[in-house]
Scaffold this motif. Structure first.
Motif, short mmCIF file in Angstrom:
data_model
loop_
_atom_site.label_atom_id
_atom_site.label_comp_id
_atom_site.label_asym_id
_atom_site.label_seq_id
_atom_site.Cartn_x
_atom_site.Cartn_y
_atom_site.Cartn_z
N GLU A 124 35.39 54.64 4.34
CA GLU A 124 35.07 53.53 5.25
C GLU A 124 36.36 52.95 5.83
O GLU A 124 37.31 52.70 5.10
CB GLU A 124 34.29 52.43 4.52
CG GLU A 124 33.83 51.32 5.45
CD GLU A 124 32.97 50.28 4.76
OE1 GLU A 124 31.74 50.42 4.76
OE2 GLU A 124 33.54 49.31 4.21
N LEU A 125 36.36 52.77 7.14
CA LEU A 125 37.53 52.22 7.83
C LEU A 125 37.12 50.97 8.60
O LEU A 125 36.30 51.03 9.51
CB LEU A 125 38.13 53.25 8.78
CG LEU A 125 39.30 52.79 9.64
CD1 LEU A 125 40.49 52.40 8.75
CD2 LEU A 125 39.72 53.88 10.62
N THR A 126 37.67 49.84 8.21
CA THR A 126 37.36 48.57 8.87
C THR A 126 38.36 48.32 10.00
O THR A 126 39.58 48.42 9.80
CB THR A 126 37.41 47.41 7.87
OG1 THR A 126 36.44 47.65 6.83
CG2 THR A 126 37.08 46.09 8.55
N VAL A 127 37.85 48.00 11.19
CA VAL A 127 38.71 47.72 12.34
C VAL A 127 38.34 46.38 12.95
O VAL A 127 37.19 45.93 12.82
CB VAL A 127 38.61 48.83 13.42
CG1 VAL A 127 39.07 50.16 12.87
CG2 VAL A 127 37.18 48.95 13.95
N GLU A 128 39.29 45.75 13.58
CA GLU A 128 39.03 44.48 14.26
C GLU A 128 38.18 44.73 15.50
O GLU A 128 38.13 45.84 16.04
CB GLU A 128 40.36 43.82 14.67
CG GLU A 128 41.28 43.47 13.51
CD GLU A 128 40.74 42.35 12.63
OE1 GLU A 128 39.88 41.58 13.11
OE2 GLU A 128 41.18 42.25 11.47
N PHE A 129 37.53 43.67 15.98
CA PHE A 129 36.68 43.77 17.16
C PHE A 129 37.44 44.34 18.35
O PHE A 129 36.98 45.26 19.03
CB PHE A 129 36.12 42.37 17.49
CG PHE A 129 35.24 42.34 18.71
CD1 PHE A 129 33.89 42.63 18.61
CD2 PHE A 129 35.76 42.01 19.96
CE1 PHE A 129 33.07 42.59 19.73
CE2 PHE A 129 34.95 41.97 21.08
CZ PHE A 129 33.60 42.26 20.96
N ASN A 130 38.63 43.80 18.60
CA ASN A 130 39.42 44.25 19.76
C ASN A 130 39.95 45.68 19.58
O ASN A 130 40.12 46.42 20.54
CB ASN A 130 40.58 43.30 20.02
CG ASN A 130 41.54 43.21 18.84
OD1 ASN A 130 41.17 42.75 17.76
ND2 ASN A 130 42.77 43.64 19.03
N GLN A 249 34.13 56.45 8.37
CA GLN A 249 32.94 55.66 8.69
C GLN A 249 33.41 54.30 9.21
O GLN A 249 34.00 53.51 8.47
CB GLN A 249 32.07 55.49 7.43
CG GLN A 249 30.72 54.86 7.68
CD GLN A 249 29.75 55.82 8.33
OE1 GLN A 249 29.83 57.02 8.10
NE2 GLN A 249 28.83 55.30 9.11
N ILE A 250 33.17 54.05 10.49
CA ILE A 250 33.73 52.86 11.14
C ILE A 250 32.89 51.60 10.85
O ILE A 250 31.67 51.60 10.99
CB ILE A 250 33.82 53.06 12.67
CG1 ILE A 250 34.70 54.27 12.99
CG2 ILE A 250 34.37 51.80 13.34
CD1 ILE A 250 36.13 54.14 12.53
N LYS A 251 33.59 50.55 10.44
CA LYS A 251 32.98 49.23 10.26
C LYS A 251 33.77 48.25 11.13
O LYS A 251 34.97 48.08 10.92
CB LYS A 251 33.01 48.80 8.80
CG LYS A 251 32.33 47.47 8.54
CD LYS A 251 32.30 47.16 7.06
CE LYS A 251 31.66 45.80 6.79
NZ LYS A 251 30.27 45.73 7.26
N VAL A 252 33.10 47.63 12.08
CA VAL A 252 33.77 46.73 13.04
C VAL A 252 33.53 45.28 12.65
O VAL A 252 32.38 44.87 12.43
CB VAL A 252 33.26 46.98 14.48
CG1 VAL A 252 34.00 46.07 15.45
CG2 VAL A 252 33.46 48.44 14.87
N LYS A 253 34.60 44.50 12.56
CA LYS A 253 34.48 43.07 12.26
C LYS A 253 33.86 42.33 13.45
O LYS A 253 34.08 42.71 14.61
CB LYS A 253 35.85 42.47 11.95
CG LYS A 253 36.43 42.92 10.62
CD LYS A 253 37.75 42.20 10.36
CE LYS A 253 38.37 42.61 9.04
NZ LYS A 253 39.65 41.89 8.80
N GLU A 254 33.14 41.28 13.17
CA GLU A 254 32.53 40.47 14.23
C GLU A 254 33.56 39.54 14.86
O GLU A 254 34.53 39.14 14.22
CB GLU A 254 31.36 39.65 13.67
CG GLU A 254 30.18 40.49 13.22
CD GLU A 254 29.01 39.63 12.77
OE1 GLU A 254 29.17 38.38 12.78
OE2 GLU A 254 27.97 40.18 12.41
N ASP A 255 33.35 39.22 16.14
CA ASP A 255 34.19 38.27 16.85
C ASP A 255 33.52 36.90 16.84
O ASP A 255 32.29 36.80 16.76
CB ASP A 255 34.42 38.74 18.30
CG ASP A 255 35.41 37.85 19.03
OD1 ASP A 255 36.61 38.00 18.82
OD2 ASP A 255 34.96 36.99 19.82
N SER A 256 34.31 35.84 16.91
CA SER A 256 33.75 34.48 16.84
C SER A 256 33.03 34.07 18.13
O SER A 256 32.24 33.12 18.13
CB SER A 256 34.85 33.47 16.53
OG SER A 256 35.89 33.55 17.50
#
Length: 373
Positions: A124-130, A249-256
């Protein structure tokens, strides 16, 4: 549910060419064709699966998408199951099946693997929204398995395996329910038909040693939550040196503020009630800078305005999404005496228009009274 690998279904390697894929497909299709396996539901499902695999791997564009993103990359690209393996291929298969003679088409027994782990691995790879929207470079740190050289990945001392006593070397066990008999993979030897008598001292019977690795990978522009990125030859290593692939496996963080749905971006814009009454031109943030939003007088709460092409670039190459702005009308939490006086004067200036309930309910009072006479 585990996703079935198309290459494994056709029993080919990821580096094979089109002719090898076609040859493997014809061989498998003949073996599992429903007409050769009447009433065999499992064979019918296998036949459907190999047709689906052939549709993808025989098409250069679909194969490229599948190799990089797995089945998720084929969504919206006309991919589906069924029996459309190609009329020319199916036609020749029918000829070979029913045109006389079935010799020469039997499948040799597949060599059983002696190691007990999968070559492909997922991280699993977590990436920022941008980072997902615009693409980025990320450093990957992970652990993979390398076959023990002393036991050749078997986990047995000197690599010597004995016949599995549970399945008697068959790799399968049979269970009877009523008048039906079902076969399933032997849980003791995982279908290999062989078992460990004495554990390898080097790897304590595991059959592998774990190693750490790190590298940098390019995250493509437009990747979304749930997408998979395939990195070739970064997976586990078999005793013969063959190496599997690594799937990120991409996991994208939510933006505010921004909300993503597919390739469209949604943004809620709060507007004061006086701006709605008077109309306004305001600046709003877009993904790549400021945008001008014109708010017509009388705009309703939750009304939406679309900025075409201001969304996310499709990772599959299908253009760009839109930026969709949704209005949220806000009202003052409290007002002072001066503001109250001004509002009362404003209301009076509208006359009857400022009291729509009076004209709407003009005859309702008498009607309701009449119900109780």
């Amino acid at each position: 549910m585990t996703e079935i690998d198309y290459y494994e279904l056709l029993e080919v390697t990821k580096s094979c060419d089109k002719s090898e894929i076609k040859k493997a497909y014809r061989k498998m299709a003949m073996k599992f064709h429903p007409d050769k396996n009447p009433g065999d539901r499992e064979a019918e499902e296998k036949f459907k699966a190999i047709n689906e695999a052939y549709q993808v791997l025989s098409d250069d564009e679909k194969r490229a998408l599948y190799d990089r993103y797995g089945k998720a990359g084929l969504e919206g690209h006309g991919q589906g199951g069924g029996f459309s393996g190609g009329f020319d291929d199916l036609g020749s298969i029918f000829e070979e099946m029913f045109g006389g003679g079935f010799g020469g088409f039997g499948q040799s027994k597949r060599e059983r693997k002696t190691y007990n782990y999968n070559l492909d691995i997922a991280v699993e790879l977590t990436v920022e929204f941008n980072e997902a929207v615009f693409g980025s470079k990320k450093e990957i740190n992970y652990t993979f398995k390398d076959a023990c050289s002393d036991c050749k990945g078997t986990g047995a001392k000197d690599g010597k395996l004995s016949t599995c006593s549970y399945c008697k070397g068959q790799g399968q066990i049979h269970m009877r329910q009523g008048f039906m008999t079902f076969a399933q993979t032997c849980p003791h030897c995982n279908g290999s038909g062989q078992a460990v008598a004495d554990k390898c001292n080097t790897c304590s019977g595991l059959g592998y040693k774990e190693k750490k690795e790190k590298f940098e990978v390019n995250i493509p522009e437009g990747v979304n939550d749930g997408n998979r990125i395939r990195v070739s030859n970064r997976g586990n290593i078999a005793p013969n040196g063959q190496r599997g692939d690594l799937y990120l496996q991409i996991k994208v963080k939510e933006d505010s503020h921004f909300i993503r749905h597919g390739d469209d971006i949604y943004l809620e814009v709060p507007i004061f009630f006086t701006q709605v009454a008077l109309g306004a031109n305001i600046k709003i943030p877009g993904l790549k800078g400021e945008l001008q939003l014109k708010i017509p007088s009388g705009t309703k709460d939750k009304e939406q305005f679309k900025f075409e092409g201001e969304g996310v670039k499709s990772v599959q190459g299908f253009g760009k999404g839109d930026l969709i702005v949704q209005i949220k009308i806000t009202y003052p939490k409290k007002i002072n005496n001066e503001q109250k006086e001004l509002l009362e004067k404003l209301q009076e200036s509208f006359g009857l228009e400022s009291k729509p309930h009076e004209s709407n309910f003009e005859n309702m009072f008498d009607k309701v009274k009449g119900w109780f006479k």
